[in-house]
Scaffold this motif. Structure first.
Motif, PDB file in Angstrom:
ATOM      1  N   VAL A 139      26.075  70.877  55.890  1.00  0.00           N
ATOM      2  CA  VAL A 139      26.328  70.912  54.453  1.00  0.00           C
ATOM      3  C   VAL A 139      25.660  72.152  53.878  1.00  0.00           C
ATOM      4  O   VAL A 139      24.502  72.439  54.191  1.00  0.00           O
ATOM      5  CB  VAL A 139      25.774  69.659  53.741  1.00  0.00           C
ATOM      6  CG1 VAL A 139      26.035  69.737  52.242  1.00  0.00           C
ATOM      7  CG2 VAL A 139      26.385  68.388  54.318  1.00  0.00           C
TER       8      VAL A 139
ATOM      9  N   ALA B  43      24.516  73.337  50.334  1.00  0.00           N
ATOM     10  CA  ALA B  43      24.298  72.827  48.976  1.00  0.00           C
ATOM     11  C   ALA B  43      23.837  73.954  48.072  1.00  0.00           C
ATOM     12  O   ALA B  43      22.971  74.748  48.442  1.00  0.00           O
ATOM     13  CB  ALA B  43      23.254  71.710  48.982  1.00  0.00           C
TER      14      ALA B  43
ATOM     15  N   GLY C   5      20.755  68.870  44.752  1.00  0.00           N
ATOM     16  CA  GLY C   5      22.029  68.500  45.344  1.00  0.00           C
ATOM     17  C   GLY C   5      21.913  68.283  46.834  1.00  0.00           C
ATOM     18  O   GLY C   5      22.528  67.362  47.393  1.00  0.00           O
TER      19      GLY C   5
ATOM     20  N   ILE D  43      22.698  64.582  48.689  1.00  0.00           N
ATOM     21  CA  ILE D  43      23.542  64.407  49.872  1.00  0.00           C
ATOM     22  C   ILE D  43      22.752  63.767  51.010  1.00  0.00           C
ATOM     23  O   ILE D  43      23.223  62.861  51.701  1.00  0.00           O
ATOM     24  CB  ILE D  43      24.100  65.780  50.311  1.00  0.00           C
ATOM     25  CG1 ILE D  43      25.161  66.267  49.338  1.00  0.00           C
ATOM     26  CG2 ILE D  43      24.642  65.722  51.730  1.00  0.00           C
ATOM     27  CD1 ILE D  43      26.465  65.551  49.430  1.00  0.00           C
TER      28      ILE D  43
ATOM     29  N   TYR E 133      30.599  70.978  55.047  1.00  0.00           N
ATOM     30  CA  TYR E 133      30.918  70.516  53.696  1.00  0.00           C
ATOM     31  C   TYR E 133      30.202  71.403  52.682  1.00  0.00           C
ATOM     32  O   TYR E 133      29.060  71.816  52.899  1.00  0.00           O
ATOM     33  CB  TYR E 133      30.453  69.068  53.524  1.00  0.00           C
ATOM     34  CG  TYR E 133      30.793  68.449  52.184  1.00  0.00           C
ATOM     35  CD1 TYR E 133      32.068  67.952  51.941  1.00  0.00           C
ATOM     36  CD2 TYR E 133      29.843  68.346  51.179  1.00  0.00           C
ATOM     37  CE1 TYR E 133      32.381  67.364  50.723  1.00  0.00           C
ATOM     38  CE2 TYR E 133      30.149  67.773  49.962  1.00  0.00           C
ATOM     39  CZ  TYR E 133      31.423  67.282  49.730  1.00  0.00           C
ATOM     40  OH  TYR E 133      31.729  66.707  48.520  1.00  0.00           O
TER      41      TYR E 133
ATOM     42  N   LYS F  69      28.624  71.397  49.134  1.00  0.00           N
ATOM     43  CA  LYS F  69      28.155  70.584  48.001  1.00  0.00           C
ATOM     44  C   LYS F  69      27.996  71.483  46.776  1.00  0.00           C
ATOM     45  O   LYS F  69      27.250  72.462  46.804  1.00  0.00           O
ATOM     46  CB  LYS F  69      26.823  69.923  48.345  1.00  0.00           C
ATOM     47  CG  LYS F  69      26.078  69.285  47.144  1.00  0.00           C
ATOM     48  CD  LYS F  69      26.828  68.121  46.565  1.00  0.00           C
ATOM     49  CE  LYS F  69      25.990  67.389  45.496  1.00  0.00           C
ATOM     50  NZ  LYS F  69      25.837  68.177  44.251  1.00  0.00           N
TER      51      LYS F  69
ATOM     52  N   SER G  71      28.444  68.568  40.331  1.00  0.00           N
ATOM     53  CA  SER G  71      29.548  67.658  40.016  1.00  0.00           C
ATOM     54  C   SER G  71      30.247  68.007  38.707  1.00  0.00           C
ATOM     55  O   SER G  71      31.383  67.585  38.473  1.00  0.00           O
ATOM     56  CB  SER G  71      29.046  66.208  39.965  1.00  0.00           C
ATOM     57  OG  SER G  71      28.113  66.033  38.924  1.00  0.00           O
TER      58      SER G  71
ATOM     59  N   GLY H 190      31.219  66.938  45.008  1.00  0.00           N
ATOM     60  CA  GLY H 190      29.952  66.309  44.688  1.00  0.00           C
ATOM     61  C   GLY H 190      29.531  65.307  45.732  1.00  0.00           C
ATOM     62  O   GLY H 190      30.087  65.229  46.834  1.00  0.00           O
ATOM     63  N   SER H 191      28.551  64.495  45.365  1.00  0.00           N
ATOM     64  CA  SER H 191      27.993  63.529  46.304  1.00  0.00           C
ATOM     65  C   SER H 191      28.960  62.396  46.615  1.00  0.00           C
ATOM     66  O   SER H 191      29.003  61.892  47.740  1.00  0.00           O
ATOM     67  CB  SER H 191      26.684  62.972  45.753  1.00  0.00           C
ATOM     68  OG  SER H 191      26.885  62.361  44.490  1.00  0.00           O
TER      69      SER H 191
ATOM     70  N   PHE I 289      31.397  63.347  49.291  1.00  0.00           N
ATOM     71  CA  PHE I 289      30.712  63.373  50.586  1.00  0.00           C
ATOM     72  C   PHE I 289      30.545  61.958  51.121  1.00  0.00           C
ATOM     73  O   PHE I 289      30.728  61.703  52.319  1.00  0.00           O
ATOM     74  CB  PHE I 289      29.366  64.060  50.457  1.00  0.00           C
ATOM     75  CG  PHE I 289      28.626  64.197  51.756  1.00  0.00           C
ATOM     76  CD1 PHE I 289      29.039  65.105  52.715  1.00  0.00           C
ATOM     77  CD2 PHE I 289      27.514  63.414  52.034  1.00  0.00           C
ATOM     78  CE1 PHE I 289      28.369  65.234  53.929  1.00  0.00           C
ATOM     79  CE2 PHE I 289      26.834  63.535  53.236  1.00  0.00           C
ATOM     80  CZ  PHE I 289      27.258  64.449  54.175  1.00  0.00           C
TER      81      PHE I 289
END
Length: 384
Positions: A4, A6, A11, A15, A75, A77, A80, A198-199, A202
């Motif tokens: 990830v 971020a 953030g 996650i 991913y 992040k 949001s 966003g979270s 995920f």
């Protein structure tokens, strides 16, 4: 292993908390380094507050280094509510990884943050007319998600709904109003697409991968000496600090004249630091916070404020042993970690969505808890 990237420290922690809740082994780092046995490796880049060119450079290097570790996927992040260099960072990651597109799903339905017909709604109101916009320092100018990712990227962006095919555009934003929508988008994972958001997205992705099980939430047992750092500009956070002060809690506010001309800033910092140290020695807990700033440039001082707060925290911890460091605000947390030379973290408890308690590789015997500025403090740690 899932990797990830971020764009800020809180953030990254958020996650990490989700993965820990589901039983995954998680490491958060500020640099890319192999972590044998790790299920989720999260790199906190702090690019949200950077200038676009610097952010692109960091993402270019981070993506390239992560690809050498051959993760199952990377991913991205993002915030949001789409603050930061969202389009620039995603386009850079697409280019480096050789993908065709990014699927961006920033909605967080559990927090009443949804995207419908390309419009971002926060707690039922269009984002630019919502409580979020009112409480943030600069406000939000639009609720159109294509406008929010900004900086002339409209020609690279499409918004699609459940059932729509991917278009030829590089940036695809998915409408999402509930958890089922997030599950649908997670199932669109393929070798040509960077998944970003966003979270909640995920979380849906981990559900789709079908690994691990929910872990029973542990009882919170904080250490004795607690240093709270509230660096957020959100009014809701400032109100909570003010209420704590009114109820007799020890709050060490930054001197209002810190950024005035013709003041001895080092003298003010030393005095502020002495107050924090004294409160910890006599009361075992203190809240560091910012209230009034006497400067015509107050709206442009976020980075400078974070630097001053970080200096005070670092210097205080040289004189007083702290068991718990509790920080609100991603940029503030990142600057403090840099000053303290803390780089690797192991999430151990998700106290509430987005509020994560971690161990620190470089400092045994202390826990770090992080919270995004716009999230609500859980009573378990705020009233401890």
């Amino acid at each position: 292993m899932i990797a990830v990237i971020a764009d800020d420290f809180t953030g990254a922690a958020e996650i990490g908390g989700i993965a820990v809740r589901l039983g995954w082994k998680v490491v958060i780092n500020t640099i890319v380094a192999p972590e044998p046995g790790t299920d989720v490796l999260i790199i906190a880049t702090n690019t949200r507050s950077k200038e676009p060119e610097e952010a692109r450079s960091i993402i270019r290097q981070t993506t390239s280094e992560l690809m050498q570790l051959q993760p199952q996927l990377i991913y991205k992040k993002i915030d949001s509510v789409l603050r930061g260099n969202v389009s620039e960072e995603l386009l850079e990651q697409i280019a480096v990884s050789g993908k065709k597109r990014a699927l961006l799903v920033p909605a967080n339905p559990s927090l009443k943050r949804i995207i419908q017909d390309g419009v971002y709604y926060f707690e039922g109101a269009p984002l630019h007319r919502s409580r979020f916009s009112t409480n943030s320092r600069d406000g939000v100018k639009s609720s159109n998600v294509v406008d929010l990712i900004g900086n002339g990227k409209r020609e690279d962006t499409d918004v699609i709904s459940i059932g729509d095919d991917f278009t030829h555009k590089s940036l695809i934003i998915g409408n999402a109003v509930n958890e089922e929508d997030l599950d649908h988008w997670a199932a669109r994972l393929d070798d040509d697409t960077v998944l970003a958001g966003g979270s909640s997205f995920f979380h849906a992705l981990l559900r789709h991968l079908g690994k691990k099980n929910d872990v029973t939430r542990q009882q919170l047992n904080l250490g004795k000496r607690i240093l709270y750092v509230c660096g957020s500009a959100f009014q809701g956070s400032r109100s909570m600090v003010a209420n704590a002060f009114d109820s007799g809690k020890k709050v060490a506010y930054m001197p209002a004249e810190m950024f005035c001309e013709a003041v001895d800033r080092s003298k003010l910092i030393n005095a502020w630091q002495d107050t924090v140290t004294s409160c910890l020695e006599t009361n075992d807990s203190v809240i560091i916070a910012v209230d009034q700033i006497n400067s015509i440039d107050a709206g442009k001082l976020d980075g400078s404020i974070s630097e001053v707060i970080a200096d005070v925290v670092r210097n205080t911890m040289q004189y007083v042993d702290v068991d718990e460091l509790v920080i609100e605000g991603g940029e503030t947390a990142s600057v403090i970690m840099s000053k303290l030379n803390y780089n690797k973290f192991f999430p151990v408890q998700e106290l509430s969505p987005g509020v994560i308690r971690m161990k620190i590789k470089e400092k045994e015997g202390i826990h770090l808890t992080l919270k995004p500025g716009s999230y609500v403090w859980p009573s378990s740690i705020w009233q401890y």
